[in-house]
Design an enzyme around this catalytic site. Sequence first.
Site, short mmCIF file in Angstrom:
data_model
loop_
_atom_site.label_atom_id
_atom_site.label_comp_id
_atom_site.label_asym_id
_atom_site.label_seq_id
_atom_site.Cartn_x
_atom_site.Cartn_y
_atom_site.Cartn_z
N ASP B 71 -5.90 -0.38 -0.66
CA ASP B 71 -7.05 -1.14 -0.14
C ASP B 71 -6.64 -2.53 0.34
O ASP B 71 -7.47 -3.41 0.47
CB ASP B 71 -8.13 -1.26 -1.24
N CYS B 74 -2.72 -3.44 -2.63
CA CYS B 74 -1.80 -2.57 -3.36
C CYS B 74 -0.56 -3.28 -3.85
O CYS B 74 -0.15 -3.08 -5.00
CB CYS B 74 -1.44 -1.33 -2.55
N HIS B 258 2.18 0.35 2.67
CA HIS B 258 1.69 0.68 1.33
C HIS B 258 2.78 0.60 0.25
O HIS B 258 3.94 0.92 0.49
CB HIS B 258 1.07 2.07 1.33
#
Lengths: 172, 265
Positions: B71, B74, B258
């Site tokens: 989101d 991370c 990510h």
Amino acid sequence: MSSVSRAVPKKPLATNNGQSGQSVVKRLQQELMTLMMSKTPGINAFPEGDGNMFLWVATIKGCQDTVYDGQTYKLSIQFSTEYPFKAPAVFFTTPIFHPNVDYNSGTICLDILKDKWSAAYNVRTILISIQSLMGDPNNDSPLNSQAAQLWENQEEFGKVVKQKYSEVSGQK
Amino acid sequence: MDHVDSSSFSMSDYERQQEEIESETKSSPIVGDKQSIESLRQAYNPDNEQVQKKINELIQNYSVWRTVRGDGNCFIRAFLFSVCEELVLKKDTTKQKHFQSVLKNSLESLVNLGYPEMLLDDFYSVLDDLVTEIGEGKIKSVDELQQRFVDPDTKDAIICYMRFLISAYMQLNGDEYIPYVLGTTDHVTMDSYCKTELEGMYKEVDNIIVSATCAACGVSLRLECVDAQNRDSTQQVQTITFPDQSEPTIFMLYRPGHYDILYKR
């Protein structure tokens, strides 16, 4: 005072991702106290009054030496359960002729309400920023291009503001 | 403060991005359970030799991983969870006290930098309480820690405070970071960079912030980077350690955009 008002939803903008409403209410109560204590000139805000802490009504008085001097504008502030991690939705309920505000919807183009929002801002800093924006618009990214073009000519701009304000506030 | 968004970021782009973030956030756990690294394979096409080769390489050093919600928080969430997890498992009082003093000093720095103490204290106290409870043995297991990280009243406040902690560190050590900020972003001051790229929730962080996070907390981190690129080297997984040459205590898997947590064999 404003004869033009807009319908705003009564419920908080609840989302699945929010905190429990309680900590948001606690923070908002704290902010309300701060606002009362600090008495920032020309700025006022409080919950709408039917026990809903998530919807506030604010007023901003135009600063001296600006075309908005002597005028009072109403705004609506709607908090979600993700406040203060997400910015509240803030818009003018009194229509305002300003380069960075959409005249009809009251939408405000202000960085701290969008991608520059952080949890270190609060209702007071939002309203101070909007008050400051009123006298010092960003004409490079206007929401009201007519107002942005006219801004250079402060005398004409002032006349339009006065006329529009008297229409919506019922003052002559 | 400049008042108006001067970037070309239009409102519809912004709103669309928000919607995308929200649909993603609902679909994955904030901090997932540990799982075998083999499950990482399932995220990729088995015919993608390049990536499968990299996963083979990872498996030699890591057996388990833990996903963190994508989101925009991370990296910070994975970092903070790893730091706290180490405190829970090793019960190292010196490290716990050190982290707590880092937190306390950062609050003082923020106040000196002109940040509103009353507002920041709300987030500081949630994180400080969490670390205190670890020190007092009230949070005894990693499962309990995981519960706290997903608790609605904790999950955002602790990430929010870490953002301000890192911001304070970067602003106080501006000389060290400003060349990278000038070289890789459109920002010309640390203040503008921190306020726009770091302090707001859900902002993805860049390598400058990753580096500063490790320095601010005195933690050594190793990133294992898995992407689809073919590298001209026998070692396919690119490894970066912050600070360089240090002995890492926490490990993360980086896939473009990510971060997840890795556990050494």
